[in-house]
Design a protein around this motif. Structure first.
Motif, mmCIF file in Angstrom:
data_model
loop_
_atom_site.group_PDB
_atom_site.id
_atom_site.type_symbol
_atom_site.label_atom_id
_atom_site.label_comp_id
_atom_site.label_asym_id
_atom_site.label_seq_id
_atom_site.Cartn_x
_atom_site.Cartn_y
_atom_site.Cartn_z
ATOM 1 N N PHE A 1 49.514 50.622 40.530
ATOM 2 C CA PHE A 1 49.208 51.693 39.587
ATOM 3 C C PHE A 1 49.532 51.140 38.210
ATOM 4 C CE2 PHE A 1 49.356 55.517 37.201
ATOM 5 C CZ PHE A 1 48.722 56.515 37.932
ATOM 6 N N LEU A 2 48.514 51.031 37.360
ATOM 7 C CA LEU A 2 48.695 50.465 36.023
ATOM 8 C C LEU A 2 48.476 51.537 34.962
ATOM 9 C CD1 LEU A 2 46.703 47.138 36.478
ATOM 10 C CD2 LEU A 2 49.170 47.468 36.637
ATOM 11 N N ILE A 3 49.228 51.422 33.880
ATOM 12 C CA ILE A 3 49.107 52.364 32.774
ATOM 13 C C ILE A 3 48.184 51.771 31.709
ATOM 14 C CG2 ILE A 3 50.387 53.675 31.020
ATOM 15 C CD1 ILE A 3 51.040 54.450 33.947
ATOM 16 N N LYS A 4 47.228 52.582 31.238
ATOM 17 C CA LYS A 4 46.317 52.173 30.163
ATOM 18 C C LYS A 4 47.070 52.213 28.841
ATOM 19 C CE LYS A 4 42.142 54.185 32.193
ATOM 20 N NZ LYS A 4 41.094 55.176 31.934
ATOM 21 N N PRO A 5 46.659 51.436 27.878
ATOM 22 C CA PRO A 5 45.509 50.539 27.899
ATOM 23 C C PRO A 5 45.840 49.240 28.627
ATOM 24 C CG PRO A 5 46.581 50.406 25.772
ATOM 25 C CD PRO A 5 47.319 51.450 26.572
ATOM 26 N N LEU A 6 44.864 48.754 29.380
ATOM 27 C CA LEU A 6 45.045 47.495 30.091
ATOM 28 C C LEU A 6 44.850 46.339 29.123
ATOM 29 C CD1 LEU A 6 43.222 48.252 33.444
ATOM 30 C CD2 LEU A 6 45.638 48.471 32.898
ATOM 31 N N ARG A 7 45.564 45.268 29.386
ATOM 32 C CA ARG A 7 45.519 44.088 28.542
ATOM 33 C C ARG A 7 45.154 42.867 29.388
ATOM 34 N NH1 ARG A 7 49.604 47.188 28.076
ATOM 35 N NH2 ARG A 7 51.014 45.919 29.302
ATOM 36 N N GLY A 8 44.894 41.784 28.734
ATOM 37 C CA GLY A 8 44.572 40.541 29.432
ATOM 38 C C GLY A 8 45.659 40.132 30.409
ATOM 39 N N SER A 9 46.913 40.413 30.075
ATOM 40 C CA SER A 9 48.014 40.048 30.974
ATOM 41 C C SER A 9 47.975 40.829 32.283
ATOM 42 C CB SER A 9 49.359 40.260 30.276
ATOM 43 O OG SER A 9 49.509 41.617 29.899
ATOM 44 N N ASP A 10 47.305 41.978 32.285
ATOM 45 C CA ASP A 10 47.184 42.758 33.518
ATOM 46 C C ASP A 10 46.225 42.113 34.517
ATOM 47 O OD1 ASP A 10 48.931 44.931 32.843
ATOM 48 O OD2 ASP A 10 47.362 45.698 31.513
ATOM 49 N N VAL A 11 45.327 41.265 34.036
ATOM 50 C CA VAL A 11 44.354 40.633 34.923
ATOM 51 C C VAL A 11 45.046 39.776 35.973
ATOM 52 C CG1 VAL A 11 42.410 39.028 35.058
ATOM 53 C CG2 VAL A 11 42.483 40.747 33.251
ATOM 54 N N SER A 12 46.057 39.018 35.583
ATOM 55 C CA SER A 12 46.757 38.190 36.576
ATOM 56 C C SER A 12 47.475 39.062 37.601
ATOM 57 C CB SER A 12 47.738 37.243 35.899
ATOM 58 O OG SER A 12 48.701 37.958 35.171
ATOM 59 N N ARG A 13 47.969 40.206 37.180
ATOM 60 C CA ARG A 13 48.590 41.151 38.116
ATOM 61 C C ARG A 13 47.542 41.675 39.107
ATOM 62 N NH1 ARG A 13 52.353 46.248 36.287
ATOM 63 N NH2 ARG A 13 52.413 47.285 38.304
ATOM 64 N N LEU A 14 46.353 41.967 38.615
ATOM 65 C CA LEU A 14 45.276 42.424 39.492
ATOM 66 C C LEU A 14 44.878 41.335 40.479
ATOM 67 C CD1 LEU A 14 43.060 44.202 36.825
ATOM 68 C CD2 LEU A 14 44.411 45.318 38.606
ATOM 69 N N CYS A 15 44.844 40.104 40.017
ATOM 70 C CA CYS A 15 44.463 38.977 40.875
ATOM 71 C C CYS A 15 45.407 38.830 42.055
ATOM 72 C CB CYS A 15 44.464 37.674 40.092
ATOM 73 S SG CYS A 15 43.171 37.594 38.874
ATOM 74 N N SER A 16 46.659 39.154 41.857
ATOM 75 C CA SER A 16 47.639 38.972 42.924
ATOM 76 C C SER A 16 47.316 39.819 44.151
ATOM 77 C CB SER A 16 49.046 39.302 42.421
ATOM 78 O OG SER A 16 49.177 40.695 42.179
ATOM 79 N N HIS A 17 46.509 40.854 43.968
ATOM 80 C CA HIS A 17 46.140 41.717 45.088
ATOM 81 C C HIS A 17 44.979 41.178 45.898
ATOM 82 C CE1 HIS A 17 48.920 44.725 43.728
ATOM 83 N NE2 HIS A 17 48.385 44.677 42.530
#
Length: 136
Positions: free
Chosen positions: A115-131
Motif C-alpha cells: 500500500f503506497l501513499i501518493k504522490p508516487l516517486r521514482g524511488s517507489d518503482v524499485s519497491r514495486l519491482c520487488s513484488h
C-alpha cells in the motif's frame, strides 16, 4: 530483453494525471504498461466480463490500483482478483492519497502486496519491482 522490459503492469486510476504520472514513471523504468480509468475496465481487460471468472490468466505481472474511485474501489478490485483462481497470484499494490491506517490494514489483510501513499516517486518503482521480479 531484460526482466523489466518483459514485465507488464496494469495501472488503474480514475485520475488522468495520476495515471499518466505512474505510467511515465514505469515506462521510464522500461516496463510495459496498460492503463484503465476504472475497476470495470480493468476487470474487462483481465477477462472478467459480466462478472465471470476468466478462463485463463492474463499476461499481467502486477496490478497497481488507486483506492478511491467511483462505483468500484481499488479494494473491490483487490477482492475480485484475490478471489479468482485465475488471477489470485497476480500481485496487487493499492495506492492512495489518504494515509488511513484502517484502510491500509484492510487492504493488506485482504491480500494486497503493498500500500503506497501518493504522490508516487521514482524511488517507489524499485519497491514495486520487488513484488514481481522474483516471479519472472
Amino acid at each position: 530483453m531484460d526482466a523489466k522490459s518483459q514485465m507488464h503492469i496494469l495501472v488503474v486510476d480514475d485520475s488522468v494525471v495520476d495515471r499518466k504520472v505512474l505510467e511515465r514513471l514505469l515506462k521510464n523504468s522500461s516496463f510495459r504498461v496498460t492503463t484503465a480509468d476504472c475497476v470495470k475496465t480493468a476487470l474487462e481487460f483481465l477477462g472478467c466480463k459480466d462478472g465471470n471468472t476468466p478462463t485463463k490468466t492474463p499476461m499481467v505481472n502486477l496490478i497497481i490500483s488507486d483506492y478511491s474511485m467511483p462505483e468500484l474501489t481499488g479494494y473491490d478490485l483487490l477482492k475480485r482478483v484475490k478471489e479468482s483462481p485465475a488471477l489470485k497470484r497476480i500481485p496487487v499494490v493499492i495506492v492512495s492519497s489518504e494515509n488511513i491506517p484502517n484502510r491500509i490494514n484492510r487492504c493488506l489483510e485482504e491480500g494486497a502486496d503493498d500500500f503506497l501513499i501518493k504522490p508516487l516517486r521514482g524511488s517507489d518503482v524499485s519497491r514495486l519491482c520487488s513484488h514481481v521480479l522474483p516471479l519472472l
